[in-house]
Design a protein around this motif. Structure first.
Motif, PDB file in Angstrom:
ATOM      1  N   SER A  44       0.849  -1.199   0.000  1.00  0.00           N
ATOM      2  CA  SER A  44       0.000   0.000   0.000  1.00  0.00           C
ATOM      3  C   SER A  44       0.880   1.244   0.000  1.00  0.00           C
ATOM      4  O   SER A  44       2.090   1.169   0.250  1.00  0.00           O
ATOM      5  CB  SER A  44      -0.907  -0.004   1.230  1.00  0.00           C
ATOM      6  N   ASN A  45       0.274   2.393  -0.229  1.00  0.00           N
ATOM      7  CA  ASN A  45       1.030   3.650  -0.242  1.00  0.00           C
ATOM      8  C   ASN A  45       1.728   3.913   1.085  1.00  0.00           C
ATOM      9  O   ASN A  45       2.859   4.378   1.128  1.00  0.00           O
ATOM     10  CB  ASN A  45       0.094   4.817  -0.565  1.00  0.00           C
ATOM     11  N   ASN A  46       1.035   3.615   2.192  1.00  0.00           N
ATOM     12  CA  ASN A  46       1.614   3.883   3.517  1.00  0.00           C
ATOM     13  C   ASN A  46       2.820   2.990   3.798  1.00  0.00           C
ATOM     14  O   ASN A  46       3.800   3.419   4.392  1.00  0.00           O
ATOM     15  CB  ASN A  46       0.546   3.660   4.601  1.00  0.00           C
ATOM     16  N   ARG A  61      -1.181  -6.463  -2.307  1.00  0.00           N
ATOM     17  CA  ARG A  61      -2.171  -5.593  -2.960  1.00  0.00           C
ATOM     18  C   ARG A  61      -2.193  -5.838  -4.477  1.00  0.00           C
ATOM     19  O   ARG A  61      -1.702  -5.027  -5.259  1.00  0.00           O
ATOM     20  CB  ARG A  61      -1.848  -4.135  -2.651  1.00  0.00           C
ATOM     21  N   PHE A  62      -2.780  -6.972  -4.865  1.00  0.00           N
ATOM     22  CA  PHE A  62      -2.906  -7.247  -6.299  1.00  0.00           C
ATOM     23  C   PHE A  62      -3.909  -6.303  -6.969  1.00  0.00           C
ATOM     24  O   PHE A  62      -3.952  -6.206  -8.194  1.00  0.00           O
ATOM     25  CB  PHE A  62      -3.333  -8.704  -6.517  1.00  0.00           C
ATOM     26  N   ASP A  63      -4.732  -5.613  -6.131  1.00  0.00           N
ATOM     27  CA  ASP A  63      -5.677  -4.659  -6.708  1.00  0.00           C
ATOM     28  C   ASP A  63      -4.960  -3.472  -7.361  1.00  0.00           C
ATOM     29  O   ASP A  63      -5.556  -2.756  -8.177  1.00  0.00           O
ATOM     30  CB  ASP A  63      -6.642  -4.155  -5.636  1.00  0.00           C
ATOM     31  N   ASN A  64      -3.670  -3.267  -6.999  1.00  0.00           N
ATOM     32  CA  ASN A  64      -2.899  -2.219  -7.688  1.00  0.00           C
ATOM     33  C   ASN A  64      -2.816  -2.510  -9.185  1.00  0.00           C
ATOM     34  O   ASN A  64      -2.888  -1.592 -10.012  1.00  0.00           O
ATOM     35  CB  ASN A  64      -1.488  -2.126  -7.111  1.00  0.00           C
ATOM     36  N   LEU A 243      -2.094  16.508  -8.679  1.00  0.00           N
ATOM     37  CA  LEU A 243      -1.465  17.804  -8.432  1.00  0.00           C
ATOM     38  C   LEU A 243      -0.853  17.857  -7.040  1.00  0.00           C
ATOM     39  O   LEU A 243       0.217  18.422  -6.828  1.00  0.00           O
ATOM     40  CB  LEU A 243      -2.515  18.912  -8.601  1.00  0.00           C
ATOM     41  N   TYR A 244      -1.540  17.261  -6.051  1.00  0.00           N
ATOM     42  CA  TYR A 244      -1.058  17.324  -4.670  1.00  0.00           C
ATOM     43  C   TYR A 244      -0.623  15.974  -4.121  1.00  0.00           C
ATOM     44  O   TYR A 244       0.059  15.884  -3.117  1.00  0.00           O
ATOM     45  CB  TYR A 244      -2.161  17.897  -3.768  1.00  0.00           C
ATOM     46  N   SER A 245      -1.068  14.894  -4.723  1.00  0.00           N
ATOM     47  CA  SER A 245      -0.664  13.564  -4.250  1.00  0.00           C
ATOM     48  C   SER A 245      -0.691  12.590  -5.424  1.00  0.00           C
ATOM     49  O   SER A 245      -1.355  12.838  -6.429  1.00  0.00           O
ATOM     50  CB  SER A 245      -1.616  13.075  -3.143  1.00  0.00           C
ATOM     51  N   SER A 246       0.043  11.497  -5.279  1.00  0.00           N
ATOM     52  CA  SER A 246       0.109  10.495  -6.341  1.00  0.00           C
ATOM     53  C   SER A 246      -0.069   9.112  -5.748  1.00  0.00           C
ATOM     54  O   SER A 246       0.307   8.865  -4.594  1.00  0.00           O
ATOM     55  CB  SER A 246       1.464  10.566  -7.061  1.00  0.00           C
ATOM     56  N   ASN A 247      -0.646   8.210  -6.526  1.00  0.00           N
ATOM     57  CA  ASN A 247      -0.799   6.826  -6.088  1.00  0.00           C
ATOM     58  C   ASN A 247       0.453   6.055  -6.520  1.00  0.00           C
ATOM     59  O   ASN A 247       0.491   5.447  -7.594  1.00  0.00           O
ATOM     60  CB  ASN A 247      -2.062   6.222  -6.704  1.00  0.00           C
ATOM     61  N   ALA A 253       2.996  -0.578 -10.075  1.00  0.00           N
ATOM     62  CA  ALA A 253       2.345  -1.694 -10.789  1.00  0.00           C
ATOM     63  C   ALA A 253       2.371  -1.446 -12.298  1.00  0.00           C
ATOM     64  O   ALA A 253       2.645  -2.359 -13.086  1.00  0.00           O
ATOM     65  CB  ALA A 253       0.908  -1.853 -10.287  1.00  0.00           C
ATOM     66  N   VAL A 254       2.099  -0.193 -12.704  1.00  0.00           N
ATOM     67  CA  VAL A 254       2.135   0.147 -14.129  1.00  0.00           C
ATOM     68  C   VAL A 254       3.544  -0.048 -14.686  1.00  0.00           C
ATOM     69  O   VAL A 254       3.730  -0.617 -15.772  1.00  0.00           O
ATOM     70  CB  VAL A 254       1.686   1.610 -14.345  1.00  0.00           C
ATOM     71  N   MET A 255       4.536   0.413 -13.926  1.00  0.00           N
ATOM     72  CA  MET A 255       5.925   0.273 -14.400  1.00  0.00           C
ATOM     73  C   MET A 255       6.332  -1.198 -14.492  1.00  0.00           C
ATOM     74  O   MET A 255       7.072  -1.594 -15.399  1.00  0.00           O
ATOM     75  CB  MET A 255       6.872   1.057 -13.494  1.00  0.00           C
ATOM     76  N   SER A 256       5.842  -2.032 -13.565  1.00  0.00           N
ATOM     77  CA  SER A 256       6.148  -3.466 -13.627  1.00  0.00           C
ATOM     78  C   SER A 256       5.532  -4.091 -14.874  1.00  0.00           C
ATOM     79  O   SER A 256       6.178  -4.881 -15.577  1.00  0.00           O
ATOM     80  CB  SER A 256       5.600  -4.179 -12.388  1.00  0.00           C
ATOM     81  N   LEU A 257       4.275  -3.711 -15.149  1.00  0.00           N
ATOM     82  CA  LEU A 257       3.608  -4.245 -16.346  1.00  0.00           C
ATOM     83  C   LEU A 257       4.288  -3.749 -17.617  1.00  0.00           C
ATOM     84  O   LEU A 257       4.380  -4.476 -18.606  1.00  0.00           O
ATOM     85  CB  LEU A 257       2.133  -3.816 -16.350  1.00  0.00           C
TER      86      LEU A 257
END
Length: 284
Positions: A44-46, A61-64, A243-247, A253-257
């Motif tokens: 997770s992000n935290n 977190r496979f939902d990522n 703009l203020y936060s990123s997931n 996950a995108v970079m892995s794919l």
């Protein structure tokens, strides 16, 4: 002499242990970014901001990856990347073989000058061409079209393709094509039926290097594309940048794919890549 060297290596276990230790250390250093990428894509992000280089997630977190597929328009961008890169590879191979034949087999006054001018393209940085290319594409109404990416991808890959193809072609005996010409072959049959199959290693290397170089390209894509119609895979990462936060977890996950197809391709074609680059370097 080779047998003596082999016997020395067999009689020197300390050297063998040292060699394997160095190779293992370098292998771990090289592969660690991929491990780190996959690890952070499953937390997770935290959890990402806890201490330690790697994190053992409380829950995987496979939902990522699900978010990356759905919200990141992953399949659309994947399709665009595959189409553009395959077309770039096909054009680069066709033009490289024809240019290599013209520069190394045909006799005309300016062949060396033309070859040198094309190879000079390897020294031109992409950033220097962004503004003039943008103005040209804008006047030709090519902005936000597939040609806005395809043309520079082909142009920047051609010098390397010509260099490798010429190097291999010069090692093929001219008697082969002379015999084909005597038997009545035309010039295109000589190039694509007689010569091209003998350049198999070179063409595989050019294909792989063209594909790898263009797969993660983002600078030109972000300059010449506005809509999602032809955006490529690197844009998926931007879909989760706010703009203020990123997931960040989904971005990993995108970079892995995004990296997965290239890693799989390298594993499958590793022998051809190594052989082609080594032979091209020696011949060049």
């Amino acid at each position: 002499m080779n047998n003596d060297m082999i016997n020395i290596k067999k009689q020197n276990p300390v050297g063998k242990v040292f060699m394997w230790s160095v190779l293992i250390i370098f292998s771990v250093v090289q592969i660690f970014p991929l491990i780190w990428l996959v690890n952070f894509s499953l937390v997770s992000n935290n959890e990402m901001f806890t201490n330690g280089l790697l994190v053992w997630p409380k829950k995987f977190r496979f939902d990522n990856y699900v978010k990356a597929f759905i919200d990141g328009h992953f399949l659309l961008y994947l399709k665009n990347s595959v189409v553009i890169n395959i077309l770039a590879v096909v054009f680069v191979l066709l033009i490289s073989v024809c240019m290599a034949f013209a520069c190394s087999r045909m006799y005309w006054k300016l062949s060396k000058l033309v070859k040198g001018m094309i190879l000079l393209g390897m020294m031109v940085p992409i950033h220097a061409t962004l503004l003039p290319n943008y103005i040209i594409y804008d006047r030709l109404h090519l902005i936000d079209s597939i040609w806005a990416l395809l043309i520079p991808y082909i142009a920047f890959s051609l010098p390397q393709g010509l260099f490798l193809t010429c190097s291999f072609m010069e090692s093929i005996p001219k008697e082969i094509e002379e015999a084909a010409l005597i038997d009545g072959c035309g010039i295109y049959r000589v190039i694509f039926i007689i010569i091209a199959p003998l350049l198999k290693t070179s063409l595989v290397t050019v294909s792989i290097m063209t594909f790898l170089n263009n797969w993660n390209e983002f600078m030109m894509a972000s300059t010449y594309l506005n809509s999602a119609k032809w955006k490529t895979l690197p844009f998926s990462v931007l879909e989760f940048t706010g703009l203020y936060s990123s997931n960040y977890a989904v971005q990993f996950a995108v970079m892995s794919l995004t990296a997965a197809p290239m890693v799989i391709m390298y594993i499958i074609l590793n022998k051809h890549i190594t052989k082609g680059v080594a032979m091209g370097a020696v011949k060049g």
